[in-house]
Design an enzyme around this catalytic site. Sequence first.
Site, PDB file in Angstrom:
ATOM      1  N   HIS A  23      -0.387  18.288  13.061  1.00  0.00           N
ATOM      2  CA  HIS A  23      -1.736  17.351  13.090  1.00  0.00           C
ATOM      3  C   HIS A  23      -2.247  17.169  11.603  1.00  0.00           C
ATOM      4  CE1 HIS A  23      -1.783  18.461  17.527  1.00  0.00           C
ATOM      5  NE2 HIS A  23      -1.452  19.462  17.163  1.00  0.00           N
ATOM      6  N   SER A 144      -2.053   0.533 -12.016  1.00  0.00           N
ATOM      7  CA  SER A 144      -3.238  -0.262 -11.584  1.00  0.00           C
ATOM      8  C   SER A 144      -3.477  -1.311 -12.508  1.00  0.00           C
ATOM      9  CB  SER A 144      -4.514   0.628 -11.125  1.00  0.00           C
ATOM     10  OG  SER A 144      -5.487  -0.085 -10.990  1.00  0.00           O
ATOM     11  N   LYS A 150      -3.816   5.330 -12.645  1.00  0.00           N
ATOM     12  CA  LYS A 150      -2.943   5.295 -11.471  1.00  0.00           C
ATOM     13  C   LYS A 150      -1.438   5.348 -11.635  1.00  0.00           C
ATOM     14  CE  LYS A 150      -4.539   5.296  -7.910  1.00  0.00           C
ATOM     15  NZ  LYS A 150      -5.184   4.050  -7.170  1.00  0.00           N
ATOM     16  N   ASN A 152       0.984   4.564  -8.528  1.00  0.00           N
ATOM     17  CA  ASN A 152       0.915   4.100  -7.072  1.00  0.00           C
ATOM     18  C   ASN A 152       2.433   4.011  -6.628  1.00  0.00           C
ATOM     19  OD1 ASN A 152      -1.771   3.691  -7.042  1.00  0.00           O
ATOM     20  ND2 ASN A 152      -1.398   1.689  -7.837  1.00  0.00           N
ATOM     21  N   GLU A 157       5.324   2.685  -0.059  1.00  0.00           N
ATOM     22  CA  GLU A 157       4.065   1.865   0.657  1.00  0.00           C
ATOM     23  C   GLU A 157       4.833   0.685   1.271  1.00  0.00           C
ATOM     24  OE1 GLU A 157       0.027   3.273  -1.458  1.00  0.00           O
ATOM     25  OE2 GLU A 157       1.096   1.406  -2.384  1.00  0.00           O
ATOM     26  N   TYR A 184      21.939 -21.416  28.620  1.00  0.00           N
ATOM     27  CA  TYR A 184      21.464 -21.648  27.247  1.00  0.00           C
ATOM     28  C   TYR A 184      20.309 -22.451  27.111  1.00  0.00           C
ATOM     29  CZ  TYR A 184      21.494 -22.906  22.278  1.00  0.00           C
ATOM     30  OH  TYR A 184      21.118 -22.890  20.979  1.00  0.00           O
ATOM     31  N   GLN A 189      18.196 -20.316  19.245  1.00  0.00           N
ATOM     32  CA  GLN A 189      18.832 -20.418  17.899  1.00  0.00           C
ATOM     33  C   GLN A 189      17.469 -19.640  16.902  1.00  0.00           C
ATOM     34  OE1 GLN A 189      18.057 -24.619  16.909  1.00  0.00           O
ATOM     35  NE2 GLN A 189      16.034 -24.310  16.031  1.00  0.00           N
ATOM     36  N   LYS A 192      18.235 -16.054  14.881  1.00  0.00           N
ATOM     37  CA  LYS A 192      18.950 -15.943  13.464  1.00  0.00           C
ATOM     38  C   LYS A 192      17.894 -15.498  12.498  1.00  0.00           C
ATOM     39  CE  LYS A 192      22.409 -18.011  15.093  1.00  0.00           C
ATOM     40  NZ  LYS A 192      21.810 -18.469  16.542  1.00  0.00           N
TER      41      LYS A 192
END
Length: 332
Positions: A23, A144, A150, A152, A157, A184, A189, A192
């Site tokens: 948790h 940043s 910063k 990051n 992410e 069909y 198609q 893809k």
Amino acid sequence: NFQRVILEFAEKNRQVILPGYTHLQYAQPVFFSHHLLAYFWMLERDKLRLKDCYVRVNVLPLGVGALAGTSLPIDRAYVARLLNFPLITENSMDTVSDRDYVLEFLCCVALLMMHLSRLSEDLILWSSPAFSFVEISDAFTTGSSLMPQKKNPDVAELTRAKTARVYGDLFSLLATMKALPLSYNRDLQEDKSSLFEAVKIIKQCLKLYPRMIGKMKLKHENMRKQAQKGFFAATDLADYLVEKGVPFREAHGMVGKLVKHCLKENKSFEDLALKDYQKISSLFEANVFQRIKLEESVFNKESTGGTGKKSLARQIKLAREKLEEGENPIAS
């Protein structure tokens, strides 16, 4: 390959202790290697799923015509032998309208991406100042445009975000297929774009992740410092009482009272005297202080698959054997 990088990183850092969470609350201390190897076994399942999926992909569809087969004297089994297919499809209408093999593959890679996303979330949390457990290499982070301080975790992410793209590829094709009559239809198609995008994403992620993990630095002392906080040995104390014949339900309640007493007095388990323990139960003896040590809490979890020292060694040995079986790894 990714599994090998995980295993080698786990072996290299097998003495490092990390807070284990449920948790997202600190629960019990574990070896960092034990935590990381969880992803080894996730990837192992992914590898087995993909291999099993290949059994249904590797079936010859040639020779079924538009939907009804053909009146020409062809030998589909002969073509299959020439092209090294072990099986041929058995129903022409199913063959021309089937995309199960694409959907199954997308299911497999969606699960794989989910595992990478969970690992990404761990790395994002661990690299944040709030945790400060790991440092991700500059090669896999960005700064940043506004805040000079910063760093990051962009690759982690973006992997987390790309997972949603692969889910979308799966759900898109499922939605396309759900109402198609036999056989069909031109809708097919559209398989893809879903397939090709998912393949591209998974290849990119599996190319980057081994490098990122391999260059990651652990902040051992920060992990240990956090692992020593709180009442990490509460379950160990309950087990201590169980070993002396107390039913776990009762032992759980006794240790709960002990925690409540500590909170009231602003103390830890280490701050208590033996008499404090014995007010809860006379079964507590002087050796209880050994059970509340951090290393002891980690080392004694020796059930198969546990985080104990011997158990971890067995797990690493088994993981090594899996890699040495000669099976093709997921990422190469």
